[in-house]
Write an enzyme that holds these catalytic residues in place. Sequence first.
Site, PDB file in Angstrom:
ATOM      1  N   MET A  43      -2.350 -35.143 -38.674  1.00  0.00           N
ATOM      2  CA  MET A  43      -1.177 -35.041 -37.803  1.00  0.00           C
ATOM      3  C   MET A  43      -1.256 -36.076 -36.681  1.00  0.00           C
ATOM      4  O   MET A  43      -0.555 -35.957 -35.669  1.00  0.00           O
ATOM      5  CB  MET A  43      -1.081 -33.630 -37.222  1.00  0.00           C
ATOM      6  CG  MET A  43      -0.892 -32.595 -38.332  1.00  0.00           C
ATOM      7  SD  MET A  43      -0.100 -31.083 -37.774  1.00  0.00           S
ATOM      8  CE  MET A  43      -1.257 -30.557 -36.535  1.00  0.00           C
ATOM      9  N   ALA A  45      -2.939 -38.429 -33.506  1.00  0.00           N
ATOM     10  CA  ALA A  45      -3.798 -38.232 -32.320  1.00  0.00           C
ATOM     11  C   ALA A  45      -5.253 -38.257 -32.780  1.00  0.00           C
ATOM     12  O   ALA A  45      -6.038 -37.358 -32.500  1.00  0.00           O
ATOM     13  CB  ALA A  45      -3.466 -36.928 -31.588  1.00  0.00           C
ATOM     14  N   HIS A  50     -11.399 -37.432 -37.507  1.00  0.00           N
ATOM     15  CA  HIS A  50     -10.516 -37.989 -38.527  1.00  0.00           C
ATOM     16  C   HIS A  50     -11.122 -39.259 -39.120  1.00  0.00           C
ATOM     17  O   HIS A  50     -10.994 -39.525 -40.311  1.00  0.00           O
ATOM     18  CB  HIS A  50      -9.153 -38.347 -37.928  1.00  0.00           C
ATOM     19  CG  HIS A  50      -8.440 -37.199 -37.285  1.00  0.00           C
ATOM     20  ND1 HIS A  50      -8.421 -37.014 -35.923  1.00  0.00           N
ATOM     21  CD2 HIS A  50      -7.720 -36.177 -37.811  1.00  0.00           C
ATOM     22  CE1 HIS A  50      -7.700 -35.933 -35.639  1.00  0.00           C
ATOM     23  NE2 HIS A  50      -7.275 -35.398 -36.760  1.00  0.00           N
ATOM     24  N   GLN A  74       4.130 -25.761 -39.661  1.00  0.00           N
ATOM     25  CA  GLN A  74       2.872 -25.058 -39.439  1.00  0.00           C
ATOM     26  C   GLN A  74       2.647 -24.676 -37.972  1.00  0.00           C
ATOM     27  O   GLN A  74       1.588 -24.177 -37.634  1.00  0.00           O
ATOM     28  CB  GLN A  74       1.692 -25.861 -39.984  1.00  0.00           C
ATOM     29  CG  GLN A  74       1.361 -27.126 -39.233  1.00  0.00           C
ATOM     30  CD  GLN A  74       0.383 -27.981 -40.019  1.00  0.00           C
ATOM     31  OE1 GLN A  74       0.731 -28.579 -41.029  1.00  0.00           O
ATOM     32  NE2 GLN A  74      -0.855 -28.042 -39.558  1.00  0.00           N
ATOM     33  N   GLN A 171     -14.054 -29.916 -42.491  1.00  0.00           N
ATOM     34  CA  GLN A 171     -14.672 -28.584 -42.470  1.00  0.00           C
ATOM     35  C   GLN A 171     -14.391 -27.882 -41.135  1.00  0.00           C
ATOM     36  O   GLN A 171     -14.505 -26.673 -41.025  1.00  0.00           O
ATOM     37  CB  GLN A 171     -16.176 -28.746 -42.741  1.00  0.00           C
ATOM     38  CG  GLN A 171     -16.968 -27.466 -42.845  1.00  0.00           C
ATOM     39  CD  GLN A 171     -16.457 -26.540 -43.952  1.00  0.00           C
ATOM     40  OE1 GLN A 171     -15.964 -27.010 -44.978  1.00  0.00           O
ATOM     41  NE2 GLN A 171     -16.559 -25.251 -43.741  1.00  0.00           N
ATOM     42  N   VAL A 199     -17.338 -33.208 -37.034  1.00  0.00           N
ATOM     43  CA  VAL A 199     -17.857 -34.191 -36.078  1.00  0.00           C
ATOM     44  C   VAL A 199     -17.744 -33.583 -34.680  1.00  0.00           C
ATOM     45  O   VAL A 199     -16.705 -33.032 -34.320  1.00  0.00           O
ATOM     46  CB  VAL A 199     -17.071 -35.515 -36.160  1.00  0.00           C
ATOM     47  CG1 VAL A 199     -17.582 -36.503 -35.126  1.00  0.00           C
ATOM     48  CG2 VAL A 199     -17.166 -36.100 -37.564  1.00  0.00           C
ATOM     49  N   LEU A 207     -14.855 -31.952 -32.117  1.00  0.00           N
ATOM     50  CA  LEU A 207     -13.727 -32.803 -31.722  1.00  0.00           C
ATOM     51  C   LEU A 207     -12.426 -32.175 -32.203  1.00  0.00           C
ATOM     52  O   LEU A 207     -12.355 -31.644 -33.315  1.00  0.00           O
ATOM     53  CB  LEU A 207     -13.875 -34.199 -32.322  1.00  0.00           C
ATOM     54  CG  LEU A 207     -15.082 -35.013 -31.881  1.00  0.00           C
ATOM     55  CD1 LEU A 207     -14.988 -36.433 -32.424  1.00  0.00           C
ATOM     56  CD2 LEU A 207     -15.175 -35.065 -30.359  1.00  0.00           C
ATOM     57  N   SER A 209      -7.914 -32.746 -31.517  1.00  0.00           N
ATOM     58  CA  SER A 209      -6.833 -33.457 -30.815  1.00  0.00           C
ATOM     59  C   SER A 209      -6.381 -32.676 -29.593  1.00  0.00           C
ATOM     60  O   SER A 209      -5.795 -33.233 -28.669  1.00  0.00           O
ATOM     61  CB  SER A 209      -5.638 -33.665 -31.743  1.00  0.00           C
ATOM     62  OG  SER A 209      -6.063 -34.260 -32.936  1.00  0.00           O
ATOM     63  N   ARG A 210      -6.652 -31.362 -29.576  1.00  0.00           N
ATOM     64  CA  ARG A 210      -6.203 -30.537 -28.447  1.00  0.00           C
ATOM     65  C   ARG A 210      -7.207 -30.527 -27.291  1.00  0.00           C
ATOM     66  O   ARG A 210      -6.869 -30.027 -26.213  1.00  0.00           O
ATOM     67  CB  ARG A 210      -5.942 -29.111 -28.915  1.00  0.00           C
ATOM     68  CG  ARG A 210      -4.735 -28.997 -29.854  1.00  0.00           C
ATOM     69  CD  ARG A 210      -4.455 -27.552 -30.210  1.00  0.00           C
ATOM     70  NE  ARG A 210      -3.222 -27.403 -30.981  1.00  0.00           N
ATOM     71  CZ  ARG A 210      -3.172 -27.403 -32.306  1.00  0.00           C
ATOM     72  NH1 ARG A 210      -4.266 -27.568 -33.028  1.00  0.00           N
ATOM     73  NH2 ARG A 210      -2.006 -27.246 -32.932  1.00  0.00           N
TER      74      ARG A 210
HETATM   75  P1  AMP Z   1      -5.219 -32.563 -37.888  1.00  0.00           P
HETATM   76  O1  AMP Z   1      -4.693 -33.910 -37.582  1.00  0.00           O
HETATM   77  O2  AMP Z   1      -5.722 -31.818 -36.708  1.00  0.00           O
HETATM   78  O3  AMP Z   1      -4.314 -31.761 -38.790  1.00  0.00           O
HETATM   79  O4  AMP Z   1      -6.533 -32.820 -38.746  1.00  0.00           O
HETATM   80  C1  AMP Z   1      -6.485 -33.628 -39.884  1.00  0.00           C
HETATM   81  C2  AMP Z   1      -7.754 -33.443 -40.647  1.00  0.00           C
HETATM   82  O5  AMP Z   1      -8.860 -33.849 -39.837  1.00  0.00           O
HETATM   83  C3  AMP Z   1      -8.000 -31.990 -41.034  1.00  0.00           C
HETATM   84  O6  AMP Z   1      -8.477 -31.944 -42.366  1.00  0.00           O
HETATM   85  C4  AMP Z   1      -9.024 -31.550 -40.044  1.00  0.00           C
HETATM   86  O7  AMP Z   1      -9.848 -30.515 -40.529  1.00  0.00           O
HETATM   87  C5  AMP Z   1      -9.830 -32.824 -39.847  1.00  0.00           C
HETATM   88  N1  AMP Z   1     -10.576 -32.760 -38.585  1.00  0.00           N
HETATM   89  C6  AMP Z   1     -10.073 -32.486 -37.357  1.00  0.00           C
HETATM   90  N2  AMP Z   1     -11.075 -32.442 -36.436  1.00  0.00           N
HETATM   91  C7  AMP Z   1     -12.227 -32.682 -37.106  1.00  0.00           C
HETATM   92  C8  AMP Z   1     -13.597 -32.766 -36.722  1.00  0.00           C
HETATM   93  N3  AMP Z   1     -14.008 -32.582 -35.467  1.00  0.00           N
HETATM   94  N4  AMP Z   1     -14.513 -33.035 -37.693  1.00  0.00           N
HETATM   95  C9  AMP Z   1     -14.118 -33.213 -38.984  1.00  0.00           C
HETATM   96  N5  AMP Z   1     -12.845 -33.155 -39.402  1.00  0.00           N
HETATM   97  C10 AMP Z   1     -11.898 -32.892 -38.480  1.00  0.00           C
END
Ligand code: AMP
Length: 308
Positions: A43, A45, A50, A74, A171, A199, A207, A209-210
Amino acid sequence: MPAEPVPAIEIVRTRAELQPAIARHLAAKRGPGTPALGLVPTMGALHAGHRALAEAAAAENDVVVASVFVNPLQFGDATDLERYPRTLDADAALLAEAGVDLVFAPDVEEMYPGGEPEVRVVAGPLAQKWEGASRPGHFDGVCTVVSKLLHLAMPGGFDGARAAYRAYFGQKDAQQVAVVRRMVRDLDFPVEVVAVPIVRDADGLALSSRNRFLSEEERDAALVLSRALKLLEDRASAHEPLNPDDAEALVRSQPLVELDYLDVVDPNTLEPLAFACRETPFTGEALAIVAAAVGPVRLIDNMPLRAR
Ligand code: AMP
């Protein structure tokens, strides 16, 4: 030494452009044998979490497509959707560095022409608990957009064989991984789902985005979540009883953190493993999961538990 030049990245905004672009990149990049395409849904950010997904995809595939789309389906909360950060230029730069070839960045009207879809994916019982209980409809929205993305980016055939197709998920969102795996299995998507480990910042905070919405004080308080999981991880490795109540008490001792749930579950079914946790020494494998509100944000984290 001069820095390596970062390869140019192509950004496409429409569904119509995506398939021709994928075919072009596969034709240009493919080595001998059947080519492989990796899809990384995001998404935006973007941060180092990522980046790890994108790097894993780049290491295992000939061509990598990342999608950047803030999916309204979502989000239960309109404010959360509205304030979700949108940083496409920085995202594209990070993805280029990580080895991504193509970014698919549609707007809402492009993804859902004529309004929200009437027909959607129902994510089922696995999606009702934990995050699903706090965010009704969240995983239906995730599965609906992920199924669209999996269709839109699906590679064509090559020399009579189907190109390999892998999709990468973090994960960090363990329940999302379990639900998407279940959807892929139940609905026969020809794709391999790959989960990439969480990560974290050096101090343990997963980590997200929020995290940018946390004050310094709130960020410090949020560290209790990974500490509580680590307590369980250490006990599991040492083959000791987990006694998750201690981890829960640790989280509750932090006044800025409002605990939603903390539990030890089966990593596939996400059912609680209560019997294995109290008094009896821990054996086998499990997943410790936690969710809490910290200031303006809801944070989730998890850690695999393994007896050594
Ligand atoms: P999002 O943009 O938040 O929907 O996340 C996109 C993808 O990145 C999803 O599969 C998340 O699980 C993954 N993701 C987000 N934060 C982390 C993190 N700290 N470590 C590993 N994967 C992440």
